[in-house]
Design an enzyme around this catalytic site. Structure first.
Site, PDB file in Angstrom:
ATOM      1  N   VAL A 212      75.399  16.230 -46.806  1.00 16.88           N
ATOM      2  CA  VAL A 212      75.746  15.007 -46.709  1.00 16.88           C
ATOM      3  C   VAL A 212      75.443  14.426 -45.814  1.00 16.88           C
ATOM      4  CG1 VAL A 212      77.099  13.161 -47.680  1.00 16.88           C
ATOM      5  CG2 VAL A 212      77.106  15.121 -49.464  1.00 16.88           C
TER       6      VAL A 212
ATOM      7  N   THR B 207      79.308  19.559 -44.931  1.00 15.76           N
ATOM      8  CA  THR B 207      78.919  18.101 -44.692  1.00 15.76           C
ATOM      9  C   THR B 207      78.167  18.389 -43.180  1.00 15.76           C
ATOM     10  OG1 THR B 207      80.411  19.304 -43.039  1.00 15.76           O
ATOM     11  CG2 THR B 207      81.294  18.045 -44.822  1.00 15.76           C
ATOM     12  N   ASP B 208      76.946  17.173 -43.076  1.00 15.47           N
ATOM     13  CA  ASP B 208      76.565  17.398 -42.274  1.00 15.47           C
ATOM     14  C   ASP B 208      77.678  17.533 -40.839  1.00 15.47           C
ATOM     15  OD1 ASP B 208      74.670  17.492 -40.444  1.00 15.47           O
ATOM     16  OD2 ASP B 208      73.839  15.092 -40.176  1.00 15.47           O
ATOM     17  N   ALA B 209      76.656  18.083 -39.091  1.00 19.52           N
ATOM     18  CA  ALA B 209      77.514  18.689 -38.662  1.00 19.52           C
ATOM     19  C   ALA B 209      79.245  17.354 -38.104  1.00 19.52           C
ATOM     20  CB  ALA B 209      77.335  19.196 -37.217  1.00 19.52           C
ATOM     21  N   SER B 210      80.663  17.860 -37.924  1.00 22.52           N
ATOM     22  CA  SER B 210      82.054  17.744 -38.679  1.00 22.52           C
ATOM     23  C   SER B 210      82.117  16.710 -36.900  1.00 22.52           C
ATOM     24  CB  SER B 210      83.437  18.652 -38.577  1.00 22.52           C
ATOM     25  OG  SER B 210      83.057  19.660 -37.774  1.00 22.52           O
TER      26      SER B 210
END
Length: 574
Positions: free
Chosen positions: A235, A282-285
């Site tokens: 996402v 998730t994509d990179a936080s």
């Protein structure tokens, strides 16, 4: 709660028992660790030991390292983790997304330009085999974004194109090739990049399509993959206001969040409407699309509460784990949501056979960058390189007739002058000389700076020779663009090495000129005066060789371009 018997898990009773028994055996800290995917850049034993014994990571991705170093790193993780880890790579264009020694076969744009599904099939197969050789079991791909905005450079070269049916078809081929080899895919970047021009690394992305438009594009693509057993979805930190407003009537603009923090997009849209039962990551936080939404203390537990199952990358491991623990204690993350996430993580591990893990033998490393894979890269280059236009009728070029060639190579500013000049320039010169051209390639500002920094270097690239002398010494100009950009600017456009540089295309009115892009497909917006334009998609040796073969007429142009190459302008078509 997750149904482990249903698609995409399809687990048998033995696998389900392993999932539940493993879950019961974990302490709370071990369970929290399963939610995180570490970005590994240090490979010393002390660091790796801490990741598995103190932080109990559920997954890993990495940067840097040689082929053998990456292999040993991944082997260590699997042999020393209480629960085997998900090992991910970004094989969007081939095995080069797993290790630097891997094979670049074809970018998404090249696959989209190719008339054959074989190009994406070869790219996926090579990527899967080379990634698997170093222990990967998960890939953050396919990029199933639909590019409708020509200004978008975030997925311009990474996505398959602007046609949802083509994107779905090529994404499905990619997914099946990986599944055949026991590798799970995380399709990205839900709810979809490509409709705007901004980079979610720098700002919250915004998919502004209407509900109906979204259903016909991104919805169609994701539903196609989900129905065929897509195991996981990445996402993006991208909002989708139309759907947020549909599911939450009366929601204020200021309350709209990226999908990573939006239960209405993850639960109502993705889980319920599209029927996705797999894992959400998730994509990179650390991307600003997420960090700008709220404090890390709030968004780390917030993404799990919203419906994400795994978090890509720590900031500070102990601190992030503490944030999740606080979220559990406060009730931000319910016990049901926490257990649901863990079941999906362990379920994906069971799909991949990590309950009976056998790490690949070192002999498999010989497949990485092997001759057979480079032959597939050459085939992909031949199938994809695209002649966008040649309204001056200059192609093919006979080196005997137009022997004196001037090469202007326009590149991005190097990350560091210590990195040296763009290797693609030297490789292209070799290919052109082998084809029979006498090549003159002026140095650019960066090359002068590498030889010796000086405030006068910018003036060296501003000087012009007389026009008549230029025409006498030049039969043909190649204007080659190799701009690159990532997480630094929202829109990568052609940028010359200095103001009033001799690279500026003053020569198009003097001698025949061929413009070539080695990366982005939308550069005609900045050089509409070019009457011949080629999209070559990559700067690897295979693509440069195929490019020159096509320029001189030894090979036909086989790739196709979509309307986005014209950038919505009439003058780009002239």
């Amino acid at each position: 709660m997750v149904d482990l018997k249903a698609k995409p898990f399809n687990l048998n009773s033995e696998q389900i028992s392993w999932v539940h028994n493993t879950l019961e055996s974990l302490s709370e800290e071990e369970k929290i660790g399963q939610l995180f995917i570490n970005l590994t850049v240090q490979r010393d034993k002390e660091t790796l030991s801490k990741l598995v014994n103190e932080y109990h990571i559920g997954g890993v991705r990495w940067q840097g390292g040689t082929l053998e170093e990456v292999y040993e790193q991944n082997k260590y993780f699997q042999e020393n983790s209480k629960v085997p880890v998900l090992i991910a790579a970004n094989t969007e264009a081939g095995g080069n997304g797993a290790v630097s020694e891997g094979t670049l076969v074809a970018s998404g744009a090249a696959c989209g330009a190719s008339k054959s599904d074989e190009t994406v099939r070869d790219m996926a197969a090579v990527g899967a085999e080379e990634a698997k050789a170093v222990g990967c079991n998960w890939v953050f791909a396919p990029v199933c974004d639909v590019v409708s905005n020509w200004r978008n450079t975030i997925v311009n070269t990474r996505a398959f194109g602007n046609d949802p049916k083509l994107v779905a078809e090529r994404s499905l081929v990619y997914m099946k090739e990986n599944m055949k080899r026991g590798i799970a895919c995380a399709a990205k970047h839900f709810p979809g990049d490509g409709s705007e021009e901004r980079d979610q690394h720098l700002v919250m992305g915004c998919n502004d399509l209407s509900v109906e438009e979204w259903d016909e594009s991104f919805g169609y693509v994701y539903k196609t993959l989900i129905d065929e057993g897509l195991a996981s979805i990445m996402v993006g930190h991208i909002c989708q206001p139309a759907y947020s407003k549909k599911f939450i009537p009366g929601i204020k603009d200021g309350e709209i969040k990226p999908a990573t923090l939006s239960p209405e997009l993850l639960q109502n849209l993705l889980r319920d409407q599209l029927g996705f039962n797999g894992l959400i990551v998730t994509d990179a936080s650390h991307m600003v699309g997420l960090t700008a939404s709220m404090s890390r203390k709030d968004y780390i537990p917030g993404v799990i509460a919203a419906g994400c199952d795994m978090i890509l990358f720590f900031n500070d491991p102990k601190e992030d784990i503490g944030y999740v623990k606080e979220g559990l204690e406060s009730g931000v993350i319910s016990k049901e949501r926490f257990e649901d996430a863990l079941l999906r993580i362990l379920g994906l591990k069971a799909i991949l056979g990590l309950n009976e893990l056998k790490f690949p033998g070192k002999e498999g490393l010989k497949t990485v960058g092997c001759d057979a894979h480079h032959e597939l890269a050459a085939k992909a280059a031949d199938e994809s390189i695209t002649l966008v236009k040649d309204t001056q009728g200059v192609l093919p070029v006979n080196p005997a007739d137009k022997k004196k060639l001037r090469l202007y190579f326009i590149e991005s500013a190097p990350v560091s002058m210590a990195n040296g000049a763009d290797k693609a320039k030297a490789n292209l010169i070799k290919e052109l000389e082998a084809a029979g051209f006498n090549v003159t390639a002026p140095k650019d500002y960066y090359e002068y700076e590498m030889e010796g920094p000086s405030p006068f270097n910018k003036f060296k690239v501003m000087s012009h020779e007389s026009r008549e002398k230029f025409k006498k010494n030049t039969d043909l100009v190649l204007f080659v663009i190799n701009m690159k950009g990532y997480a630094q600017t929202n829109n990568v456009r052609l940028c010359y090495d200095a103001s009033h540089s001799s690279q500026n295309p003053w020569f198009v009115g003097e001698v025949p000129t061929i413009a070539i892009s080695l990366n982005y497909t939308n550069h005609l917006i900045d050089v509409p005066m070019m009457k011949t334009f080629i999209n070559a998609y990559a700067d690897s040796k295979e693509y440069l060789h195929a490019l020159v073969e096509k320029i001189v007429g030894k090979s036909e142009f086989k790739g196709t371009a979509n309307d986005l190459v014209w950038c919505g302008r009439w003058d780009t078509k002239l």
